[in-house]
Design an enzyme around this catalytic site. Structure first.
Site, PDB file in Angstrom:
ATOM      1  N   ARG A 216       0.836  -1.190   0.000  1.00 39.54           N
ATOM      2  CA  ARG A 216       0.000   0.000   0.000  1.00 39.54           C
ATOM      3  C   ARG A 216       0.879   1.250   0.000  1.00 39.54           C
ATOM      4  O   ARG A 216       2.100   1.164   0.164  1.00 39.54           O
ATOM      5  CB  ARG A 216      -0.927  -0.011   1.214  1.00 39.54           C
ATOM      6  N   ALA A 237       5.753  -1.719  -5.393  1.00 40.03           N
ATOM      7  CA  ALA A 237       6.071  -1.009  -4.152  1.00 40.03           C
ATOM      8  C   ALA A 237       5.047   0.083  -3.849  1.00 40.03           C
ATOM      9  O   ALA A 237       4.121   0.338  -4.622  1.00 40.03           O
ATOM     10  CB  ALA A 237       7.470  -0.422  -4.242  1.00 40.03           C
ATOM     11  N   HIS A 238       5.250   0.735  -2.733  1.00 36.94           N
ATOM     12  CA  HIS A 238       4.338   1.772  -2.253  1.00 36.94           C
ATOM     13  C   HIS A 238       4.259   2.944  -3.221  1.00 36.94           C
ATOM     14  O   HIS A 238       5.243   3.351  -3.817  1.00 36.94           O
ATOM     15  CB  HIS A 238       4.770   2.265  -0.872  1.00 36.94           C
ATOM     16  N   ASN A 239       3.054   3.442  -3.367  1.00 38.26           N
ATOM     17  CA  ASN A 239       2.787   4.653  -4.147  1.00 38.26           C
ATOM     18  C   ASN A 239       3.000   4.480  -5.646  1.00 38.26           C
ATOM     19  O   ASN A 239       3.029   5.474  -6.376  1.00 38.26           O
ATOM     20  CB  ASN A 239       3.643   5.836  -3.654  1.00 38.26           C
ATOM     21  N   SER A 257       6.705   4.872  -6.033  1.00 40.43           N
ATOM     22  CA  SER A 257       6.246   6.087  -6.708  1.00 40.43           C
ATOM     23  C   SER A 257       6.466   6.075  -8.217  1.00 40.43           C
ATOM     24  O   SER A 257       6.299   7.109  -8.867  1.00 40.43           O
ATOM     25  CB  SER A 257       6.917   7.337  -6.120  1.00 40.43           C
TER      26      SER A 257
END
Lengths: 350, 350, 350
Positions: A216, A237-239, A257
């Site tokens: 998340r 991965a996150h974002n 990201s």
């Protein structure tokens, strides 16, 4: 489901030849086909082979060169139409309210009546599971998760608290959605965990393979766009933001990201640094590496570490293979130039 | 937990400006922030962006250039202090003795009273689970495992028999600790399994992501040092020794008996051959490859397959990209030298 | 089991020296050895080290240079014979009919009486589990699966419906067998799933590590040949055919329809494009990449992306490292040739 050849052809918007009334019950491989089977003949590939499709099955193939005595559905894109036919003959399984007595639905969870829950499923408080979902054995759905309609969660899937799935999402066995991102700040002695309190959204019609991991957002959102297909053992991965109808093959990893725009196609074992961007429709070959912050332009094919346009990669790879020749040529030139100097020095000495 | 702005600043050893009495209840993203939120402003990165942090939240940021009317905690390292603040506002969850009726604690297992056990947990005979651990749904703890205090085992974690975890270890969903190493001896016909009867020790404050796999030693020990952080889908083979405060990103694989010393930082998708050694504080970029037996010196950054110091890698990679020019220059030189010879031969012919 | 030194030596077809009547109960590491332990001394490697094997244990080692006062079993291949001895002393665990009350055997499933079923196991209708299998906690066996005798399924293994395992197959925790292959046909807007309705066959004596994923065939068969050993986190796609006694290290991925022939050895993190073929006995180094359709000849060692024979890879890699020198030499030659031209032009100007 079963259809007659003529019914199925009509549903697909295609023509046919032969026995229009024959009932078809399933798509099959050549080996397992019987009279109620539809089998796929890829004229380009399979004609050259010694084998030919079983004579008792209905084939779906290109209109050119089908023997007149065969029952066949005729398609300009037989691979696509065979896939569409298979979905008509064997639609996805929907829930019918079969809930195993060992499945646990916590107080405060909201599971629609027609959902199937397999053995040892756990639905935590506050989670919502939409109409006609199929939740297989041992799935864990964390607190506050929201799952749309007609989703299929294969055995051992884990949703961390708060994960959101759209409709018709398919998650294969062992896949994890909504885990903590990998973010720490070093204080000189220890790695202090950066808060991993964001959310994760998997939109409609996404399918994700086995044992993949989708973190998340740390503060924001990890999003996987509608219709995107992800293979086994993939790390998101996150974002990360993934657009619509993207394809990502096995064992690829996408760092925090990074953005993958619509309809990009990503091979297997590709690695993306953080904050990279892949523009719409770009194709990235297997094992490629994309540096952090890199922008990969759309509508082209890329290979290599770091990625380069395919034509450039091929040229460089070919030259890499010719390094021994280049080295030999260089040595030969050095010798030649040395001889010239010897000659010239000799001239001057004259 | 909740703190006033002034209390939180004091706990962090920092100053603040604005409403010291405002209560803060949580760290938040900008999007989800309310008046009880602490949000993070990275002056270097985010100032340039069109967005600004929500005016109603307390920000934590560098002292330079904060508008005088904002409530703010002032930090020279706001990312670190935001992380520290988040841990104060939302401490890790500890067990409180909530044990689901479907959790199975075998006779002869020793589980502290305040441990949380989720549904369908299995604790095998002889295992010990320390104070205030949280063991989520479907976790399997093998015979004779020893787990310290305040550990968190997310859903579907599997500990093979005899695995040892220190205190405050966090294992994310689907991770496996203590599995057989991959060792066989070929007898000319079959691969005979080398005994995989060693142990595995995960020290205090280690966190390991989802679906990672940590093999136990074949005869000796696999050890992961205190404070080390490991991402998703990482493979750690038998007899690997990882030091303290090491960071290893996703999908990296470490072969048998390799040593990673303290505070090394390893990118994603890196591969290590067996019996390699990474010295203290070395940084290895994503997708790098370390050959068996290789010693990677500390305090430097490395890239590539096989790894080279970053500056060298960059120079070589740039030259690789200029191979076409080098080839053209080589051709041009050959032509030029041929002309010289023609001229000289002509001279001599004169 | 326990054997006297003389009995064990005889079973292995080896000689011994020292106390032939001493009872041996287990293979051990040096550190944990006692008088009933057999320990392994690799003369080539360990002699040079400061340590020596514990004096109270029986060693198995090469006949050359064993001190006359030590009890020892003498072997020309001590690593292999130590492995064989360990299997004699500690045979694999077989089922004895211990079936946990939380294990669910569906109506119409056929589980032999002597099978062990751990907690929260689920055996779906129509599945067959052969004699003396051990099925650990939380394993899911899908409808219609067929499992031979003496298999070991570690915790959380998932078999999709219809998967077939031979005898003595070992699947480690979290591994998935029989999942959908990753195949779609793009219709210009969406990715339409190609039918994934084939089968998967894992033959006798295969061992597969943790969290690996083996897809079933799309229409045909995915097959893993007898005696093949596969490490953790490996991806095997639909319709892949793997021969007998193949070894595949961790995190390798094999794309659809690729063939790996008998006794090939594949390193870690290798990637194979689809429809490639690796001939019998080929050895492919870690992190290598094999292009789609590529045929890798048998009996050789390969490295690199794309793969090349090892000698060629080494030569090219060495030249890659000397690119700066080559560039400098090229520049020096250019200068030299420019000087020659200046001289010659000067001559001509004379």
């Amino acid at each position: 489901m079963s259809y007659s050849v003529s019914e199925l052809a009509a549903l697909l918007g295609l023509g046919y030849q032969g026995e229009g009334n024959r009932r078809l019950a399933r798509a099959s491989s050549w080996e397992s086909a019987d009279e109620s089977s539809l089998v796929f003949l890829d004229n380009r590939k399979q004609r050259g082979s010694a084998q030919s499709p079983p004579s008792h099955a209905c084939i779906i193939t290109s209109p050119h060169g089908v023997p007149a005595d065969r029952t066949a559905i005729l398609s300009k894109n037989p691979k696509l139409d065979f896939s569409r036919a298979a979905l008509l003959l064997t639609p996805p399984t929907y829930g019918q309210g079969r809930q195993h007595p060992t499945a646990i639905v916590s107080p405060g969870a909201d599971v629609e009546k027609d959902v199937d829950l397999g053995p040892h499923v756990f639905v935590a408080p506050g989670a919502r599971v939409g109409k006609a979902c199929v939740v297989h054995a041992g799935v864990t759905i964390g607190a506050g998760c929201e799952i749309g309609g007609e989703c299929i969660l294969h055995p051992r899937v884990v949703l961390y608290p708060g994960a959101k799935l759209g409709n018709r999402v398919v998650l294969h066995a062992g896949t994890v959605v909504g885990s903590d991102g990998f973010g720490y700040v070093f204080d000189g002695q220890t790695h202090v965990k950066f808060p991993q309190i964001g959310s994760v959204v998997i939109e409609d019609d996404v399918e994700i393979g086995c044992n993949s991991t989708i973190d998340r957002g740390s503060l924001g959102v990890t999003r996987i766009g509608a219709g995107t297909k992800i293979d086994n053992l993939v790390q998101i991965a996150h974002n990360v933001e993934i657009g619509r109808a993207v394809v990502i093959a096995a064992q690829t990893g996408i760092s925090g990201s990074t953005v993958i725009e619509d309809q990009a196609v990503i091979g297997g074992q590709v690695g993306f640094g953080d904050h990279a961007r892949v523009e719409k429709g770009a194709i990235i070959g297997s094992k490629a590496g994309v540096l952090p912050g890199k922008i990969v332009r759309g509508g082209q094919v890329y290979w290599g570490v770091p990625v380069r346009p395919l034509a450039e990669y091929k040229r460089l790879n070919a030259l890499f293979g010719r390094l021994p020749e280049m080295k030999a040529e260089l040595q030969s030139l050095k010798d030649s130039v040395a001889k010239i100097w010897a000659l010239l020095d000799g001239d001057e000495d004259d």
